[in-house]
Design an enzyme around this catalytic site. Sequence first.
Site, mmCIF file in Angstrom:
data_model
loop_
_atom_site.group_PDB
_atom_site.id
_atom_site.type_symbol
_atom_site.label_atom_id
_atom_site.label_comp_id
_atom_site.label_asym_id
_atom_site.label_seq_id
_atom_site.Cartn_x
_atom_site.Cartn_y
_atom_site.Cartn_z
ATOM 1 C CD GLU A 55 -23.931 7.964 0.055
ATOM 2 O OE1 GLU A 55 -24.037 6.784 0.373
ATOM 3 O OE2 GLU A 55 -24.840 8.803 0.203
ATOM 4 N N GLY A 68 -24.066 14.003 6.055
ATOM 5 C CA GLY A 68 -23.372 14.262 7.325
ATOM 6 C C GLY A 68 -22.980 15.723 7.464
ATOM 7 C CB CYS A 125 -0.959 0.012 1.188
ATOM 8 S SG CYS A 125 -0.192 0.393 2.767
ATOM 9 C CB CYS A 129 -8.908 9.817 5.251
ATOM 10 S SG CYS A 129 -7.652 8.650 4.719
ATOM 11 C CD GLN A 154 -15.888 13.592 -0.229
ATOM 12 O OE1 GLN A 154 -16.627 12.632 -0.066
ATOM 13 N NE2 GLN A 154 -14.672 13.617 0.252
ATOM 14 N N GLY A 191 16.527 -7.583 0.017
ATOM 15 C CA GLY A 191 15.377 -6.667 0.088
ATOM 16 C C GLY A 191 14.356 -7.105 1.109
ATOM 17 C CB CYS A 230 4.929 1.690 5.890
ATOM 18 S SG CYS A 230 5.418 0.590 4.563
ATOM 19 C CG LEU A 247 13.199 -14.981 4.018
ATOM 20 C CD1 LEU A 247 13.033 -16.163 3.095
ATOM 21 C CD2 LEU A 247 14.650 -14.835 4.431
#
Length: 1282
Positions: A1219, A1040, A18, A83, A1152, A224, A21, A228
């Site tokens: 939406e 909302g 993703c 977000c 959005q 790398g 990190c 593993l």
Amino acid sequence: PFAVHLSGTKYGCGVGGCGACTVMLSTYDPIAKKIRHHPANSCLLPISSLHGAAVTTVEGVGSIKNRINPIQERLAKCHGSQCGFCTPGMVMSIYALLRNHVKPSMEQIISALDGNLCRCTGYRPIIDSYASFEQTCCQLRGTGQCCLDQEELGCSSSVVIKLFILTFLKTYKSLSFPPQRIVQEQQRKTLIFCSKRTTWISPSTLKELLELKAKYPKAPLVVGNTSLGLKKNDCDAYHPVILHPLRIPEMQVFSITDDGIVIGAACCLAQLRDILMETIPKLPEEKTKIYQALLQQLRTLAGEQIRSMASLGGHVVSRGSAWDLNPILSAGKSVLNLASDGGKRQIFLNDQFLAGHKHADIEPKEVIVSVLIPYSTKDEFISAFRQADRQKNAFSIVNAGLRVLFSPGTDTIVDLSILYGGIGSTTLSARKSCEKLIGRQWNDQMLSEACKLVLEEISLPPSASGGKVEYRRTLLVSFLFRFYLEVLHGLHQMYPFRYAELSQDKMSALGMLQSGTHSCLQDVDPGQSPQDPVGRPVMHQSGIKHTTGEAVYIDDIRPVDGELSLAVVTSVKAHAKIKSIDISEALQVPGVINVVTAKDVPGKNGNDEEEAFAKDKVICVGQIICAVVAETLTQAKCGAKKVKIAYEDLQPVLTIKDAIKHNSYITKERKLEKGDIEKGFKSADKIIEGELHMGGQEHFYLETNSVLVIPRMEDKEMDVYVSTQHATDVQKLVASALNLQSNKIMCHTKRVGGAFGGKITKPSFFAVIAAVAANKTGRPVRFALERDMDMLITGGRHPFFGKYKVGFMKDGRIMAADFQCYINGGCTKDESELVIEYIVLKVDNAYNIPNLRVRGHACKTNLPSNTAFRGFGFPQAGLFVETCIVAVATKTGLPHEKVREINMYKGVNRTAFKEKFDAENLWKCWKECLVKSDYHSRKTKVEEFNRKNYWKKKGIAIIPMKFSVGFNATYFHQAGALVHIYLDGSVLVTHGGIELGQGIHTKMLQIASRELKIPLSYIHFCETSSTTVPNGKYTAGSVGTEINARAVQDACQILWKRLDPIRRKNPKGKWEDWISEAHKKSISLSATGYFKGYVTDMNWESKKGHAFPYFLYGAACSEVEIDCLTGAHKNIRTDIVMDASFSINPAIDIGQIEGAFIQGVGLYTLEEIYFSPEGEQLTLSPDTYKIPAVCDIPEQFHVYLLPNSCNSIAIYSSKGVGEAGFFLGSSVFFAIRDAVAAARKERGLPLDFTLNSPLTVERIRMACDDIFTKMCCEPWYTTCFQ
Ligand SMILES: Cc1cc2nc3c(=O)[nH]c(=O)nc-3n(C[C@H](O)[C@H](O)[C@H](O)COP(=O)(O)OP(=O)(O)OC[C@H]3O[C@@H](n4cnc5c(N)ncnc54)[C@H](O)[C@@H]3O)c2cc1C
Ligand code: FES
Ligand code: FES
């Protein structure tokens, strides 16, 4: 010891998929005397591998406290975060790129972001913000405005770019590589790190490495760690000794020899790419064919982080089935240079090595020092192919390396190699087929023989793991065919008089689809007066904090004293009785404090519908049975693995069809009728019937479910910090589980790292589990789910099955429709009742069907309970009705857009449930979209393209939308707010809405600013908390923001009114003066605001209601190109026109719309969930479940807000757009269908075919039925597939 707690780097998946990190690693190369900077996925980095490296996290790039880096500022100001959970990773990827290339090309920018996923933004603003580092761009391209200057317009983009580059250079030069590290590296000592279980040795010479390998032959060589390292979560899989050969000069070499290029085995794949890019132009073209093929694979292999970590040696040795370089390295006759304490030797990297044959493999004592990749020759052709679920950062479904050598000057085959990946457990060779073809001419007969032989030799039985058997077999021969044509084309280029040129038809088979550069336009109304922030593209309130990593999410909260970690034990059975739970072994695991089960719940175990801990019976795989709490997360996870549960199997129901058979439903049938359906069918010229299947969808919010529960010292009070859309439900469920009143439970939510409906009901159960554990142990408990657990447990969008019968006239008018809709609700009710109701209410979309019957059923099965998801049933219902429209258009032979127009609502109208609405804006959006997209002339061009190209087809589709906003009951729309004015004039705004990335707080501050007539800088929002605003409804349904805005407006107006007498007395006074005076006059400076809610209702008995507060309209036109040989597609252009009325914040609203659209593209074309026959979800990580990445967005993406529209119902005449954009993603689905139809028409195949969703590469390929699919499939396959 003092811990620095750098929490800016995020943890999104733990498997390198993703990019959340991402950090930058800088290492010193003592031979080249250079510092190398590269991005890396920190989730896969062993800490010991970092010795001697400098690690830059997002905190090191810039911070609000010190100085923000231009990269961060640019991203925030261009609205590139919603977000914010993916944002630090994005910043780091671009930072690492700019450290190496100050003026990168657009291709480099996009490729730097290949490995970073964002679920919110749709990537466009992220690319745009960084496009400014390319020489020619500014975000508001086309408007002549510079996006950085939203406050002070008027500066030219080139000046801005120069300024950025200068500031960037200045900023990063101050962060130089620590000199002591350079000295250490020059000394080149062996490094040894020991833990209780493992010794990590990093030798500095080859000799030493070989001695170590002789001593520890079983020790892996970790470079790398991308192969593993994926097993790191397995607490039983460990290695007593690990060798780290990264510092060995011989393994880092690069040299050009007489035979080819020699590359050190420890070189990473990004280095290999850079070396090839540099070397290819310097060599004669005929020598570089294998290098070009390698480069092609390296462009799409993984993301930049993985490419920068994974080594060539690790790639070769780990021999993964889908590894992309091995087939081509082997086809190109690469040689491995091996060494051991016994000496050196060379072996071929051939099929036998890849198959692990003992005589051809490396010995346990040996290491690969380097790889020789030979030059190609004049009479040799080499190509590489791959097809994955997603164009980039996805493992290949099938890849191939092919090579042919001809007798000089002829087309007689002297040598042939064909290797495939993705078929068996490692790369496979069609060696025997190749041998049989030696001596043959390169012609059509040879091709058909080759296809036959390959299909016989590369066996893929129907039950092969990985499924997609017919598709994979089709790819084997499709790749072969493409290679055949490439070679013919090459022969013609070499010997134009001897070999004929390829026909245009055949030429169209060459070349893979590749995304081009991106551009965008944003047409927005500039809005109000300069002082008033409403209507302006104000930056997200947390935008800068997102980019600096200072925005705090639940798992970033610092550990509290005595805190425990929690891991859950989940059911492995879909339906079974629990016979026993044995926790004895788990309790023996060091660090484990306790195991919590249903018996430990003092109050109610969940709610009326769903248990928090399964007690006697499990009803799906992934249901939580008990939880292990331990001092650390690793210990808790190890403990969880040791819990033993005995089951007694019961018969599960898994699919919709199963549920229909067993009459297994969650709720009663929901039904609507309009007109006289029987009469309608009788009057119709024709009647058609059909079905549509749609898969579900994972929310894949970047922040997984997380909760931190802290018991207070007094009165059994508890603080619950939770990532939720529904704090009130968390409070209620935790209180009832602990047998307490709600007033003892304090829920806090600062922000949520993405939710999309997935954090409405589920977080309450996670909070209960953590709270019960905290109650039992008396200690704080943190429960942050790992990605796989989150995906396993939580369920997602409901899979859908629809049956239709439609009666229509020859002119395309639909006279009657009978719809049966089913959703797979999973094992509990959750939101399924509401979802099926919405499907029934919304299935008409933009069409006035005079005689209509809709019946909806929510099926109860033994899958994890499905729940709310952006669009709430409408994405399924909309696709269903559009499928019917396409079916009518196909039968009548009319253009699809004509059939749409004929049937669209016109003027003031009523829905099937008798709600009145005006379709004027539907038509405005439709017409505007036709114009803006230049639909008709582009359609002609598409047809022209299709006439010329047999193997590539384009498609175009335009889709209208009527979207109903909000809920069908008034109380869902209620909202509260609390506004305090402090004595210095500063204002604190609180409300019941939750920040999910949609910019709710930013808009609230804009509203408070307008109502109190003070600058934004006076106003602050702290957190959503049950202690300040009680009983908030969930933040969802697109409303909302507007309902909470009404409450904030109410509170502000109360305060403004209270200040009235003071202002009148001192009209020229400043705000601060008025506040101080008001305080002296004992005027309360705090007010609650309340909004009762829009009046809505739905009566299912009378089938009438005012079900939704208002409607929102839109239209989207998309164009795509498909590759008929592989099923790949490319999104060329999308134009969206949305009726957002008066947008409070156009930047947020466009964000959005774009974000929802791309999520929709994911649902309809990419995201596929697989279950085992036993009901276990198999797609549990970004490796196996593909959400759209940066390569999936349209090359041209235009969003227009419809001007001069108003909405008397919502605040400031706005509309909720959270939406609506989602369904418009279906325009891509129908554009692909259009392209497939063009291919089928040319092949003489029936056009009344149905395509199910998602329209994956597999479905597209198989629908473009041709000689290759026929070779590979049973005759029944294509029809049953569709
Ligand atoms: C998220 C993700 C996406 C990926 N996507 C792709 C993709 O799209 N296409 C693709 O082809 N691959 C992909 N990969 C796989 C990747 O190419 C391999 O994991 C990688 O090349 C392995 O290299 P490494 O240095 O990380 O190996 P490591 O994990 O460090 O080591 C792997 C094995 O190789 C052995 N080894 C390493 N070097 C030597 C040596 N010199 N001599 C002897 N043995 C050695 C080790 O002992 C170990 O057993 C992906 C991986 C991840 C995590
Ligand atoms: S958390 Fe490391 S890549 Fe996802
Ligand atoms: S902003 Fe990218 S995941 Fe939310």
